[in-house]
Design an enzyme around this catalytic site. Structure first.
Site, PDB file in Angstrom:
ATOM      1  N   THR A 170      10.496  -1.110   9.573  1.00 52.44           N
ATOM      2  CA  THR A 170      10.646   0.055  10.397  1.00 52.44           C
ATOM      3  C   THR A 170       9.109   0.603  10.737  1.00 52.44           C
ATOM      4  OG1 THR A 170      12.576   0.627   9.346  1.00 52.44           O
ATOM      5  CG2 THR A 170      11.499   2.250  10.726  1.00 52.44           C
ATOM      6  N   TYR A 213      -2.340   6.286   9.001  1.00 50.27           N
ATOM      7  CA  TYR A 213      -1.237   5.829   9.127  1.00 50.27           C
ATOM      8  C   TYR A 213      -1.020   4.450  10.154  1.00 50.27           C
ATOM      9  CZ  TYR A 213       3.682   5.333  11.205  1.00 50.27           C
ATOM     10  OH  TYR A 213       4.803   4.796  11.639  1.00 50.27           O
TER      11      TYR A 213
END
Length: 293
Positions: A113, A130
């Site tokens: 994901t 991130y």
């Protein structure tokens, strides 16, 4: 109903997306091994779910069970000042270890994901660590597939997901709460455009992918409605549906210099599979408002 012997190994099962997917997997007859952190409590108790601490993953390899697919949802966005090393553990080391365990788990199907933040043409300083960690894992997964040409790896890149039971700090739940309380809202000019995809549609995309048969290879699949809409329009829709007297102070908050101004999914891959999003933003907001808090 699917064969109950189809077993899914899943991370992030206690997350917003993970919890919704978990409910649907149970309804479809899958059995699930849900990996969790030792301090995390299970969110759903069901005979089809086996909750397992992440550090005990090797125990699965010692059993004779076959895993149909690995579904990796666990993500660390670094929003709470999480150390980069911790983000790296979750976003790179954990899924990489799962890749390495695929032969022992007797599976050749991996669904990871990702989010629209990770698109290579997007640059967003607010979430640099991130984005860097997620992109690193994608590159490592490509190398793994090259070295293991019998593996099917699908990188599901989600657009802006929303729906009931999402975190209160996320933009849609936050605005809904403010509107219900008739509280004024300070925001940017809200010209950013996002592809808002309702959680039910996201779950149906996962299920579609799980049920389809794919040739081995590395696939990048975008999940969204295929259309973007300005935040300002979304705010006005919520205001209308909640009959709110809130005042929206557009421009009261400065826009980030590197703000992503537009993003939408290329849904061609899922369209070829016969999938399409059922929820417009209006329909999704109405369903959220109809749910009990």
């Amino acid at each position: 109903m699917l064969d109950v012997n189809k077993k899914i190994l899943m991370t992030g099962a206690t997350s917003f997306v993970g919890t919704h997917l978990l409910h649907s997997l149970i309804k479809e007859g899958y059995s699930i091994i849900a990996l969790k952190r030792p301090i995390t409590e299970p969110t759903i108790i069901n005979t089809l779910i086996e909750w397992l601490n992440i550090q005990d993953i090797e125990k699965i390899c010692q059993s004779s069970m076959n895993i149909h697919a690995i579904v990796h949802i666990a993500t660390d966005y670094g929003r709470n000042r999480t150390p980069i090393s911790e983000q790296y553990k979750c976003n790179v080391l954990l899924p990489t270890r799962l890749l390495e365990l695929m032969p022992a788990l007797k599976t050749k199907f991996f669904i990871s994901t990702d989010s629209f933040f990770g698109k290579y043409e997007k640059h967003y300083g607010y979430m640099r660590s991130y984005m860097a960690s997620k992109r690193h894992f994608v590159e490592l997964s490509k190398i793994y597939v090259e070295e293991h040409p019998d593996v099917c790896f699908i990188n599901l890149r989600l657009e802006h997901v929303y729906g009931e039971r999402d975190k209160a700090g996320k933009i849609i739940p936050y605005v809904i709460k403010k509107m219900k309380n008739n509280e004024d809202i300070d925001c940017t000019i809200a010209r950013q455009k996002r592809d808002f995809i309702y959680i039910d549609d996201v779950v149906s995309a996962y299920l579609k992918i799980l049920k389809e048969g794919f040739n081995a290879g590395h696939y990048d699949v975008e999940v969204g409605t295929g259309k973007s809409i300005e935040l300002k329009e979304v705010f006005e829709i919520i205001k209308k549906e909640t009959h709110s007297s809130s005042k929206i102070n557009y421009g009261a908050v400065a826009m980030r210099d590197d703000e992503i101004m537009e993003s939408h999914a290329n849904t061609s891959f899922l369209t070829r599979l016969g999938w399409s999003a059922e929820f417009s933003i209006e329909k999704g907001v109405k369903k959220m408002l109809s749910m009990k808090e």
